[in-house]
Scaffold this motif. Structure first.
Motif, PDB file in Angstrom:
ATOM      1  N   GLY A   1       0.830  -1.186   0.000  1.00  0.00           N
ATOM      2  CA  GLY A   1       0.000   0.000   0.000  1.00  0.00           C
ATOM      3  C   GLY A   1       0.872   1.245   0.000  1.00  0.00           C
ATOM      4  N   HIS A   2       0.253   2.393   0.199  1.00  0.00           N
ATOM      5  CA  HIS A   2       0.995   3.659   0.135  1.00  0.00           C
ATOM      6  C   HIS A   2       1.961   3.793   1.295  1.00  0.00           C
ATOM      7  CE1 HIS A   2      -1.207   5.330  -3.233  1.00  0.00           C
ATOM      8  NE2 HIS A   2      -2.330   4.933  -2.669  1.00  0.00           N
ATOM      9  N   ALA A   3       3.178   4.252   0.990  1.00  0.00           N
ATOM     10  CA  ALA A   3       4.160   4.509   2.030  1.00  0.00           C
ATOM     11  C   ALA A   3       3.674   5.646   2.923  1.00  0.00           C
ATOM     12  CB  ALA A   3       5.501   4.882   1.402  1.00  0.00           C
ATOM     13  N   GLY A   4       4.063   5.578   4.190  1.00  0.00           N
ATOM     14  CA  GLY A   4       3.717   6.643   5.123  1.00  0.00           C
ATOM     15  C   GLY A   4       2.469   6.350   5.936  1.00  0.00           C
TER      16      GLY A   4
ATOM     17  N   LYS B   1      -0.766   1.895   9.209  1.00  0.00           N
ATOM     18  CA  LYS B   1      -0.974   0.476   8.929  1.00  0.00           C
ATOM     19  C   LYS B   1      -1.017   0.297   7.420  1.00  0.00           C
ATOM     20  CE  LYS B   1      -3.310  -1.001  13.149  1.00  0.00           C
ATOM     21  NZ  LYS B   1      -4.504  -1.678  13.724  1.00  0.00           N
ATOM     22  N   ARG B   2      -0.257  -0.639   6.922  1.00  0.00           N
ATOM     23  CA  ARG B   2      -0.040  -0.720   5.481  1.00  0.00           C
ATOM     24  C   ARG B   2      -0.065  -2.170   5.019  1.00  0.00           C
ATOM     25  NH1 ARG B   2       5.723   1.295   3.121  1.00  0.00           N
ATOM     26  NH2 ARG B   2       5.372   1.016   0.897  1.00  0.00           N
TER      27      ARG B   2
ATOM     28  N   MET C   1      -0.815  -7.310   6.936  1.00  0.00           N
ATOM     29  CA  MET C   1      -0.946  -5.945   7.427  1.00  0.00           C
ATOM     30  C   MET C   1       0.215  -5.655   8.372  1.00  0.00           C
ATOM     31  SD  MET C   1      -3.487  -4.525   5.960  1.00  0.00           S
ATOM     32  CE  MET C   1      -3.472  -3.038   6.960  1.00  0.00           C
ATOM     33  N   VAL C   2       0.964  -4.586   8.081  1.00  0.00           N
ATOM     34  CA  VAL C   2       2.130  -4.219   8.887  1.00  0.00           C
ATOM     35  C   VAL C   2       1.878  -2.862   9.526  1.00  0.00           C
ATOM     36  CG1 VAL C   2       4.587  -3.656   8.850  1.00  0.00           C
ATOM     37  CG2 VAL C   2       3.714  -5.547   7.464  1.00  0.00           C
TER      38      VAL C   2
ATOM     39  N   LYS D   1      14.834  -4.895  12.882  1.00  0.00           N
ATOM     40  CA  LYS D   1      14.334  -5.945  11.987  1.00  0.00           C
ATOM     41  C   LYS D   1      12.969  -6.387  12.469  1.00  0.00           C
ATOM     42  CE  LYS D   1      15.405 -10.536  10.188  1.00  0.00           C
ATOM     43  NZ  LYS D   1      16.386 -11.633  10.171  1.00  0.00           N
ATOM     44  N   THR D   2      11.968  -6.283  11.577  1.00  0.00           N
ATOM     45  CA  THR D   2      10.622  -6.682  11.938  1.00  0.00           C
ATOM     46  C   THR D   2      10.198  -7.837  11.060  1.00  0.00           C
ATOM     47  OG1 THR D   2      10.089  -4.411  12.521  1.00  0.00           O
ATOM     48  CG2 THR D   2       8.240  -5.894  12.141  1.00  0.00           C
ATOM     49  N   THR D   3       9.733  -8.911  11.662  1.00  0.00           N
ATOM     50  CA  THR D   3       9.286 -10.069  10.896  1.00  0.00           C
ATOM     51  C   THR D   3       7.784 -10.219  11.070  1.00  0.00           C
ATOM     52  OG1 THR D   3      11.382 -11.161  11.296  1.00  0.00           O
ATOM     53  CG2 THR D   3       9.581 -12.543  10.560  1.00  0.00           C
ATOM     54  N   SER D   4       7.054 -10.211   9.938  1.00  0.00           N
ATOM     55  CA  SER D   4       5.609 -10.380  10.029  1.00  0.00           C
ATOM     56  C   SER D   4       5.274 -11.858  10.097  1.00  0.00           C
ATOM     57  CB  SER D   4       4.940  -9.761   8.796  1.00  0.00           C
ATOM     58  OG  SER D   4       5.359 -10.437   7.641  1.00  0.00           O
TER      59      SER D   4
END
Length: 623
Positions: free
Chosen positions: A491-494, A497-498, A512-513, A536-539
């Motif tokens: 989805g759009h940066a910024g 929730k994306r 969803m991140v 580092k984020t792992t979904s």
């Protein structure tokens, strides 16, 4: 009888239907059609094909538009043009045969809402499946175009097609269309067929030939020279390849000859310029498989199917299996008696071919539609079917030999009753009839104002994000298990929730991140933001929480899809091979069978769940 070709050729423009169906998987929205309609309306085409085919399905399934409202809007925006639709005879716009009262109601409502020309075909060329549609069109005072689904095989010769044309003329057709949906005609085959039809019928001949094999423009010219008076073309923005010959090019080719179309190239070029810009919005649905490909002469995959097939395989993370699927399709077609590949048979054959490839074993899993085909529920097969495959599909069941709809009781009263809580009109009832599950969901969401079309990804934003944020393809090891992750979109940066669109071990997912911090990639070095370092984020690897299959009692699916029926419950005893679930995948229903004999100990899904091949749908305790 002696005839001479007409001096002026009539042109049907396809950009509002078949053009975008072939190149961007039928995803063009009504809001992108209406602004150019006044210019289209003024050009003077014999007709504008704007409805039917896969557009009804795409509106409800993906675009969350009411297809009837699209038709009404186009009718208002095109006051001087004939609106043409593609109708699948007794299949209408769904994927099964409907009772005669539903067919009559659908045709009448289509006419009431703006359709002038009905191109009516049957996937098997079983003319019994066209009779009621043609009668209904004539009763509505509209133009009935009886259609031959062109294909090649040991049983499909000129005499065969002439016989069909004579039956269509006797039924009351106003014109005869040759529907070359896969681009299989050659110039000489076109000459032979058009000459024979011209000599043996008195109806105008309309030629529709996809450009997939690179031969369609030559085919149209030879058809015109030998008696055809109507042709299908598409403006340059959506022409050629899997689509059709270019409108502007055919106008130029015929200009100044006895076959002059009388159309203004400059006016068509204005339309093309508009649609070139519109097409850019739908870049995510473009396919590398929609150009010229002479392999179609063997695999016979229609233009409208190729972009949808590639898009569906891409969603499954299996686009690399496309060539294997294209090689499997003609083998399945032969097993089914050389059926022409056009909706719904193209979906029936295509989905079975995908299953054969994805499972690694031919006919390990057989769709309900293939079973119904062998049972005769779509009509008469063109030639003998493979008896071994038939045995696998239906066992010792005896196929029907009558017109399939003769066995159907009237349905409109029941459908109206079933849809009473969410349908506001007869058109709504007919939408529900075409697609009971997604139609009901669509109508309910419409009533609550919660319709949300699929996301159109912003290419510029994605390109910018790619240069600023983390890698797009990587491996994650979690609790000793390694997952290959490929980011295919976002989805759009910024946004706080994306959505991120990813392929995890080849399975398409949406994750969803929620952004807590970001890293910027600069000169190859990861630089942390104001919280002081790299994060580092792992979904998660899935949204369902269902267990991964780990033993023979875990029942899985071969393809991502939606559960449409759960046939067992915990405590039931099942035998290996029993049907336990039904899944809709690639618009076809597929029965999922018990993997072993035993007791069902847990069911992890309910009707409506979206599922993927990497999860257990139910668990059987083996005996």
């Amino acid at each position: 009888m002696s005839k001479t070709p007409a001096a002026k050729i009539k042109v049907t423009e396809l950009v509002l239907r078949d053009g975008h169906q072939c190149h961007i998987a039928t995803r063009m929205r009504t809001e992108d059609m209406l602004p150019i309609c006044s210019k289209l309306d003024a050009i003077g085409f014999w007709s504008l094909e704007a409805w039917g085919g896969a557009t009804f399905d795409a509106c409800v399934r993906y675009l969350k538009e009411d297809p009837w409202e699209r038709l009404k809007s186009l009718r208002k925006a095109l006051p001087n043009s004939r609106i043409q639709m593609l109708l699948r005879g007794q299949n209408l716009l769904g994927y099964r045969h409907y009772s005669d009262d539903v067919v009559r109601a659908f045709v009448q409502k289509s006419a009431d809402n703006g359709v002038d020309v009905f191109r009516i075909f049957d996937a098997l060329n079983d003319t019994r499946n066209l009779q009621v549609s043609i009668e209904a069109v004539k009763k509505a005072g509209k133009h009935a175009e009886g259609t031959i689904s062109y294909t090649t095989s040991p049983v499909h010769d000129v005499a065969h097609f002439v016989g069909i044309a004579k039956e269509l003329e006797a039924m009351g057709s106003d014109t005869i269309a040759i529907k070359d949906m896969a681009g299989l005609l050659t110039p000489q085959a076109t000459v032979d067929l058009v000459k024979a039809l011209h000599a043996n019928t008195s109806l105008p001949i309309h030629v529709h030939s996809h450009a997939t094999s690179g031969l369609a423009s030559m085919n149209l010219l030879r058809a015109i020279e030998n008696g055809a008076v109507m042709i299908d073309t598409c403006t340059a923005a959506f022409s050629e390849g899997a689509s059709h010959p270019t409108t502007e090019s055919m106008i130029a080719a015929l200009q100044g000859t006895e076959f002059d179309t009388g159309l203004d190239i400059a006016a068509v070029q204005e339309v093309t310029a508009y649609f070139r810009e519109v097409r850019k919005k739908y870049w995510q649905f473009e396919s590398e498989f929609t150009g010229v490909d002479t392999r179609v002469l063997l695999n016979q995959v229609p233009g409208g199917m190729i972009s949808n097939l590639s898009n569906q395989l891409k969603e499954q993370g299996a686009l690399d299996r496309m060539d294997a699927v294209l090689a499997e399709i003609p083998l399945v077609r032969k097993d089914l008696g050389y059926i022409p590949l056009v909706t719904p048979t193209s979906q029936i054959v295509g989905t079975q071919a995908v299953l054969n490839v994805m499972t690694g074993q031919r006919y390990k899993s057989i769709t309900n539609e293939v079973k119904n085909y062998f049972l005769g529920q779509y009509g008469k097969a063109p030639s003998a079917v493979n008896p071994e495959v038939k045995k696998l599909a239906i066992g010792d069941a005896v196929p029907i030999t009558c017109r399939p709809a003769d066995l159907l009781e009237p349905e409109m009263a029941r459908l109206t009753s079933d849809a009473e809580r969410f349908a506001q009109s007869e058109e709504d009832v007919l939408t529900f009839a075409m697609f009971p599950d997604i139609g009901k969901t669509f109508l309910q969401a419409r009533s609550t104002g919660s319709l949300e079309p699929e996301v159109l990804l912003d290419k510029a934003s994605m390109n910018a994000s790619a240069s600023r944020y983390a890698p797009s393809e990587f491996k994650v090891t979690l609790h000793g298990e390694t997952f290959h992750i490929n980011l295919t979109g976002s989805g759009h940066a910024g946004e706080e929730k994306r959505p991120f669109y990813v392929s995890i071990d080849g399975i398409a997912e949406e994750v969803m991140v929620e952004t807590l911090s970001e890293i910027e990639v600069s000169g190859g070095n990861a630089i942390g933001n104001n919280n002081g370092g790299k994060k580092k984020t792992t979904s998660g690897v899935g949204k369902s929480g269902r267990p991964r299959p780990s033993h023979a009692g875990h029942v899985t699916t071969s393809m991502p899809g939606t559960i449409v029926a759960v046939k067992v419950k915990a405590g039931d005893k099942v035998t290996a091979g029993d049907g336990v679930l039904v899944i809709e995948a690639m618009k076809m229903e597929n029965e999922i069978q018990a993997s072993t004999t035993g007791i069902v100990v847990q069911v992890h899904v309910v009707k409506g769940d979206t599922v993927t091949p990497d999860e257990s749908l139910l668990e059987i305790q083996p005996e």
